[in-house]
Design a protein around this motif. Structure first.
Motif, PDB file in Angstrom:
ATOM      1  N   SER A 309     -66.142 -12.406   5.953  1.00 14.23           N
ATOM      2  CA  SER A 309     -66.988 -13.329   6.707  1.00 14.23           C
ATOM      3  C   SER A 309     -68.292 -12.624   7.047  1.00 14.23           C
ATOM      4  CB  SER A 309     -66.257 -13.812   7.959  1.00 14.23           C
ATOM      5  OG  SER A 309     -65.729 -12.715   8.677  1.00 14.23           O
ATOM      6  N   ILE A 310     -69.169 -13.332   7.712  1.00 12.71           N
ATOM      7  CA  ILE A 310     -70.493 -12.808   7.993  1.00 12.71           C
ATOM      8  C   ILE A 310     -70.693 -12.805   9.508  1.00 12.71           C
ATOM      9  CG2 ILE A 310     -71.706 -15.032   7.945  1.00 12.71           C
ATOM     10  CD1 ILE A 310     -73.863 -13.704   6.263  1.00 12.71           C
ATOM     11  N   ASP A 311     -71.377 -11.769   9.975  1.00  9.52           N
ATOM     12  CA  ASP A 311     -71.784 -11.753  11.377  1.00  9.52           C
ATOM     13  C   ASP A 311     -73.033 -12.610  11.486  1.00  9.52           C
ATOM     14  OD1 ASP A 311     -72.614 -11.247  13.922  1.00  9.52           O
ATOM     15  OD2 ASP A 311     -73.033  -9.128  13.629  1.00  9.52           O
ATOM     16  N   THR A 318     -68.693  -8.766   7.707  1.00 11.11           N
ATOM     17  CA  THR A 318     -67.663  -8.216   8.590  1.00 11.11           C
ATOM     18  C   THR A 318     -66.384  -8.047   7.775  1.00 11.11           C
ATOM     19  OG1 THR A 318     -67.040 -10.450   9.223  1.00 11.11           O
ATOM     20  CG2 THR A 318     -68.637  -9.340  10.632  1.00 11.11           C
ATOM     21  N   PHE A 319     -65.494  -7.191   8.257  1.00 10.91           N
ATOM     22  CA  PHE A 319     -64.244  -6.962   7.518  1.00 10.91           C
ATOM     23  C   PHE A 319     -63.090  -6.845   8.487  1.00 10.91           C
ATOM     24  CE2 PHE A 319     -67.513  -5.707   4.582  1.00 10.91           C
ATOM     25  CZ  PHE A 319     -67.063  -6.239   3.383  1.00 10.91           C
ATOM     26  N   THR A 321     -61.412  -9.230   9.661  1.00 16.11           N
ATOM     27  CA  THR A 321     -61.471 -10.326  10.631  1.00 16.11           C
ATOM     28  C   THR A 321     -60.343 -11.326  10.376  1.00 16.11           C
ATOM     29  OG1 THR A 321     -62.919 -11.613   9.208  1.00 16.11           O
ATOM     30  CG2 THR A 321     -63.975 -10.109  10.766  1.00 16.11           C
ATOM     31  N   PRO A 322     -60.065 -12.182  11.355  1.00 17.94           N
ATOM     32  CA  PRO A 322     -58.966 -13.136  11.171  1.00 17.94           C
ATOM     33  C   PRO A 322     -59.239 -14.145  10.055  1.00 17.94           C
ATOM     34  CG  PRO A 322     -60.136 -13.522  13.255  1.00 17.94           C
ATOM     35  CD  PRO A 322     -60.621 -12.217  12.726  1.00 17.94           C
ATOM     36  N   GLU A 323     -60.503 -14.532   9.876  1.00 18.67           N
ATOM     37  CA  GLU A 323     -60.798 -15.478   8.801  1.00 18.67           C
ATOM     38  C   GLU A 323     -60.519 -14.837   7.433  1.00 18.67           C
ATOM     39  OE1 GLU A 323     -63.081 -14.703  11.173  1.00 18.67           O
ATOM     40  OE2 GLU A 323     -62.739 -16.443  12.460  1.00 18.67           O
ATOM     41  N   SER A 325     -58.305 -12.599   6.849  1.00 17.95           N
ATOM     42  CA  SER A 325     -56.846 -12.583   6.683  1.00 17.95           C
ATOM     43  C   SER A 325     -56.328 -13.958   6.283  1.00 17.95           C
ATOM     44  CB  SER A 325     -56.169 -12.143   7.986  1.00 17.95           C
ATOM     45  OG  SER A 325     -56.476 -10.799   8.281  1.00 17.95           O
ATOM     46  N   GLN A 326     -56.868 -14.999   6.919  1.00 20.16           N
ATOM     47  CA  GLN A 326     -56.418 -16.358   6.581  1.00 20.16           C
ATOM     48  C   GLN A 326     -56.701 -16.662   5.109  1.00 20.16           C
ATOM     49  OE1 GLN A 326     -58.631 -18.508   9.575  1.00 20.16           O
ATOM     50  NE2 GLN A 326     -56.850 -18.659  10.925  1.00 20.16           N
ATOM     51  N   TYR A 360     -58.618  -0.438  13.169  1.00 20.67           N
ATOM     52  CA  TYR A 360     -58.184  -1.808  13.474  1.00 20.67           C
ATOM     53  C   TYR A 360     -58.399  -2.695  12.242  1.00 20.67           C
ATOM     54  CZ  TYR A 360     -58.373  -1.316  18.718  1.00 20.67           C
ATOM     55  OH  TYR A 360     -58.174  -0.985  20.037  1.00 20.67           O
ATOM     56  N   GLU A 361     -59.617  -2.655  11.717  1.00 19.05           N
ATOM     57  CA  GLU A 361     -59.980  -3.532  10.604  1.00 19.05           C
ATOM     58  C   GLU A 361     -59.126  -3.235   9.373  1.00 19.05           C
ATOM     59  OE1 GLU A 361     -64.692  -4.170  11.826  1.00 19.05           O
ATOM     60  OE2 GLU A 361     -64.131  -2.431  10.626  1.00 19.05           O
ATOM     61  N   THR A 362     -58.942  -1.950   9.116  1.00 21.56           N
ATOM     62  CA  THR A 362     -58.148  -1.549   7.955  1.00 21.56           C
ATOM     63  C   THR A 362     -56.693  -1.991   8.096  1.00 21.56           C
ATOM     64  OG1 THR A 362     -59.578   0.331   7.475  1.00 21.56           O
ATOM     65  CG2 THR A 362     -57.299   0.476   6.693  1.00 21.56           C
ATOM     66  N   HIS A 364     -55.499  -4.439   9.859  1.00 23.14           N
ATOM     67  CA  HIS A 364     -55.392  -5.896   9.683  1.00 23.14           C
ATOM     68  C   HIS A 364     -55.345  -6.245   8.193  1.00 23.14           C
ATOM     69  CE1 HIS A 364     -55.692  -6.879  13.841  1.00 23.14           C
ATOM     70  NE2 HIS A 364     -56.941  -6.509  13.993  1.00 23.14           N
TER      71      HIS A 364
ATOM     72  N   ALA B 359     -55.651   3.039  16.894  1.00 22.54           N
ATOM     73  CA  ALA B 359     -56.006   1.702  16.419  1.00 22.54           C
ATOM     74  C   ALA B 359     -55.105   1.237  15.276  1.00 22.54           C
ATOM     75  CB  ALA B 359     -57.467   1.672  15.997  1.00 22.54           C
ATOM     76  N   ALA B 363     -52.886  -2.007  15.903  1.00 23.91           N
ATOM     77  CA  ALA B 363     -53.047  -3.178  15.044  1.00 23.91           C
ATOM     78  C   ALA B 363     -51.743  -3.547  14.347  1.00 23.91           C
ATOM     79  CB  ALA B 363     -54.153  -2.932  14.017  1.00 23.91           C
ATOM     80  N   ASN B 367     -50.188  -7.226  15.021  1.00 19.94           N
ATOM     81  CA  ASN B 367     -49.881  -8.138  13.914  1.00 19.94           C
ATOM     82  C   ASN B 367     -48.401  -8.525  13.916  1.00 19.94           C
ATOM     83  OD1 ASN B 367     -52.131  -8.779  11.801  1.00 19.94           O
ATOM     84  ND2 ASN B 367     -52.538  -6.686  12.448  1.00 19.94           N
ATOM     85  N   PHE B 447     -66.579 -18.286  12.918  1.00 19.73           N
ATOM     86  CA  PHE B 447     -65.937 -16.981  12.795  1.00 19.73           C
ATOM     87  C   PHE B 447     -65.651 -16.383  14.165  1.00 19.73           C
ATOM     88  CE2 PHE B 447     -68.722 -16.918   8.840  1.00 19.73           C
ATOM     89  CZ  PHE B 447     -67.704 -17.333   8.006  1.00 19.73           C
ATOM     90  N   TYR B 455     -71.374  -4.471  14.012  1.00 17.07           N
ATOM     91  CA  TYR B 455     -71.538  -4.961  12.636  1.00 17.07           C
ATOM     92  C   TYR B 455     -72.993  -4.876  12.195  1.00 17.07           C
ATOM     93  CZ  TYR B 455     -66.746  -6.625  12.804  1.00 17.07           C
ATOM     94  OH  TYR B 455     -65.389  -6.669  12.892  1.00 17.07           O
TER      95      TYR B 455
END
Lengths: 513, 513
Positions: A309-311, A318-319, A321-323, A325-326, A360-362, A364, B359, B363, B367, B447, B455
């Motif tokens: 997604s984009i900030d 961004t990376f 992020t919940p979107e 993952s969806q 965190y991001e990784t 997820h 983190a 995470a 999750n 988002f 970001y």
């Protein structure tokens, strides 16, 4: 495989045999075979809507094949409507064409123990791909070089839970653009014995990848087996460019594996909504995979999905992020619906440092990739700063985390031993299990063990310098590179590879764009 | 609820009205209502085996109720076999007894908008519970004080994605052991308007919690509604101690919610295997919840599960490991099988610092808790070093991450707007979506947005000081505490609470053990 095995056994003479005798055995875990279900976040109705919408996009909007006259001709013959570079594909045609794509395939490694199965319930882990920069704890962020590239290949070879050597683990910017693919392939082939990816930056470089693979595996073997899986990005939205189509042509004709992957920053290259993005992803992948089957029926291909997604404040991607993952979960369901192997990102993050944000991001992305049914996880370790940077420390940090995914995927052991009723009877209320027979028999393998993280008591940790994860990772990078021993290779093959690279490099002047 | 509402509206006079007029509106997200399925890693056969084995443990091994003569009498009357302190429970008896436990309940907050539903598809997020130490970026690690406690309650009040104020957000070690519960409850009641937990460290302190809640909500309201959810730990393996049973008695009789939670370091307090641990967890929870229903039919209770694994080298507990996730997923399935609300840990980690290790681990747990169907997530933010430390920076880091869980739980919007077919038609191959109508209409909410993570492009980030996550978190802690405004409260209630605390404190000497 048999031929590759014979070549190694036959060739080489004394030097190779000596090398094999003194080699440290580097443990590599088998690719993951999931024993847990996938998470299905879309129901049948939602999947049908996305499928129907994707067919509408293909039929009414269509896709562009830019400067690809031969591709347009193949599409015309197959029954698509061609309008300039636009290809409108009648409903159902892609679904029909992709039926010849295999639901899984074996990608062979020169070390047969390290060959991987891509598809079904498998999960193959490959490292970061593409960054022009590297970062390490001492040197900070700088342009990547071939020396960095070699180090990443060595780290990949030494990483137990990494099944695949990858491709452009970083861009060796000190080598000419038109020649660096030769050095990169040479590095994967000689510094590691894990499977690798081919070059896609020019059709001729894809052809070099095939040629060098024939030196490594033997011509006949490569003709009959997949020994590469290469990354064909779609120029989203809905556009195929001649470079990528040309590389796909080379690999498909050679029966080599390709990932057909939309490359999407949601909100910029696809709609700002998840369902809209999934629709576009599906349309793009269906067109790409159908095309691969027009080139050669049965060519091994992977349903790719690289979406973030984009900030909306800064416009930066961004990376984790919940979107994202969806979309990963949804795309996995779509890939399975069409019986295709599935690729999505692994340890994606936007953070500039291998800090908590990165982790965190990784994590997820790792979790979503495991539970979303990914078969080929690119970027599973080492990725930093939205893919601009390959980080040495993060490479070993993430690679350690890949062990978590292995264990989680094993599911729960329901054997008599796993049920442990004797232990519960033996210990009883108020007792403790540390000394009981069941614990003694099982403790060595009962729990995932980190090679990196610190679980020591506070006092010990403090006395040892109160090291954070990056500091521990820096030490591990150094240790792995120190311990590295090159895998044995038939000197005749090595010589032929060296000669090929030297000859191709001498044949044209350096280009730097 | 109505009564609590009336009391607030009625009471207070000028000061309260002035406070309400000037108060900043603090946004609190509604508790999560999942629109995505849970991950079910055990099949029916495995669940049946665990269930059968747990019944065997209860019937043949039994559980100990230590120094609890009244509890033993209740069990005897219910049909259990009593042998000293050992309670052996005939097969099926627990299953029968727990039928009166509600499948979900409302825990009321003094601000009715912040009341939460616990059970079904809900997920309520509560902060860290229990650490004797705190850590912040400037001061490092030190014993926690009441001043720290107040700050954590304020941070919790200011955290949008935190639904619950929690309980012992840290141990205020500068207040006498026999009096600190009064200050802690007073802080939750006056510094926040979110739901809170009661004291469990002595039955008399549980009684104080009920009394103070009656001051806050009104006696009749507390008699008829749950206004607390408190944490009753089982002394695993298979042991109930008089302190916890005494506190459970108080809360169950008062109709207040309790989490009945095994506290297990796998390999020490339960078998070293996942299935064995799940068996013990189920036996312990069934016994505890059945007991709560012997005390008062219909008492609201939660199937708790706090299980981690052990580092077999150092004996130290580990967190965020794959075995812990497997147990969480399995325990969630068991809780749903019995129709009980489910609690498990949230942002658990073993790291000593809020770094990448912390983190990753956090995470993984976040999750697993979301996808494993947790209804009440304790420790969802601020937990560090295996629960020895409450970290200020990690509190706001994790609290920001809780927004990720909210968004992921929403599932995928399949409305016409979500499908975005107009946008795909409008943009077409090769275009971009940034300016299209659909993007403009949706980008503000499309988002998840972080309040913490960075970001920005590399250059901007670098110019701003190349801050890592902890540095950003430190600034956010300061900002939130600066912005904090106490929620309005009827001065008569405040006075009564102050008086209760002062009177109880004066009634006995300080105790420090």
């Amino acid at each position: 495989m048999a031929e590759a095995g014979r070549r190694r056994a036959r060739g080489g003479g004394g030097a190779a045999r000596r090398a094999e005798r003194t080699a440290i055995h580097i443990e590599t875990a088998k690719f993951i075979e999931r024993k847990i279900p996938n998470l299905e976040i879309l129901n049948e109705e939602a999947l049908s809507i996305i499928e129907e919408n994707a067919e509408t996009v293909l039929a009414e909007v269509g896709v562009n094949f830019v400067e690809c006259p031969e591709a347009l001709e193949l599409w015309r013959e197959a029954g698509a409507e061609i309008d300039g570079e636009r290809v409108r594909i009648p409903r159902g045609l892609c679904r029909e064409l992709i039926k010849t794509a295999p639901s899984s395939y074996t990608q062979h490694a020169r070390n047969p123990e390290k060959s991987v199965e891509i598809g079904g319930n498998s999960l193959v882990l490959a490292p970061v791909y593409g960054p022009p920069f590297v970062r390490d704890a001492d040197g900070g962020r700088r342009y990547a070089t071939m020396d960095d590239f070699n180090k990443f290949v060595k780290l990949g070879y030494m990483s137990k839970y990494l099944h695949h050597s990858g491709g452009t683990v970083c861009e060796p910017t000190d080598v000419a653009v038109n020649k660096r693919h030769l050095d990169m392939l040479h590095a994967h082939m000689t510094l590691s014995d894990k499977p690798y990816m081919g070059s896609v930056t020019e059709p001729s470089r894809a052809a070099d990848s095939v040629e060098m693979s024939k030196i490594l595996f033997g011509e006949e073997f490569v003709d009959q087996n997949a020994v590469m899986t290469s990354l064909i990005n779609i120029n989203s939205p809905l556009t195929f460019d001649p470079i990528m189509v040309g590389a796909l042509d080379v690999y498909a004709k050679a029966g080599q594996g390709c990932i057909i992957s939309p490359f999407i920053v949601g909100g910029a290259m696809a709609p700002v909504s998840v369902a809209g993005t999934l629709t576009q992803v599906l349309a793009e992948v269906l067109a790409g995979i159908a095309y691969s089957q027009l080139v050669r029926k049965g060519a091994p291909v992977i349903f790719g999905c690289f979406v973030t997604s984009i900030d909306m404040n800064s416009g930066a991607p961004t990376f984790g992020t919940p979107e994202a993952s969806q979309i990963l979960y949804g795309a996995g369901q779509l890939a399975r619906r069409y019986g295709l192997p599935f690729r999505s990102g692994g340890g994606l993050c936007a953070s500039k440092l291998p800090d908590a944000q990165a982790a965190y991001e990784t994590a997820h992305t790792h979790n979503a990739a495991l539970l979303g049914g990914v078969n080929f996880m690119l970027h599973s370790c080492g990725w930093l700063e939205g893919g601009l940077v390959s980080s040495f420390e993060k490479f070993v940090m993430d690679a350690d985390q890949l062990g978590v995914l292995h264990r989680l995927a094993e599911g729960i052991d329901m054997s008599e031993n796993g049920q442990a009723m004797d232990a519960i009877r033996e210990v009883g209320p108020g007792g403790h299990y540390l000394g009981c027979e069941h614990t003694q028999a099982n403790f060595k393998t009962a729990f995932w063990k980190t090679d990196l993280l610190d679980y020591k008591p506070f006092e010990t940790w403090h006395e040892e310098g109160a090291r954070d994860t990056v500091t521990l990772a820096k030490a591990r990078v150094e240790k792995l590179l120190n311990d590295y021993q090159q895998p044995a290779m038939d000197p005749a093959i090595r010589e032929a590879l060296d000669e090929y690279v030297a000859r191709k490099k001498a044949a044209e002047p350096d280009a730097f764009v």
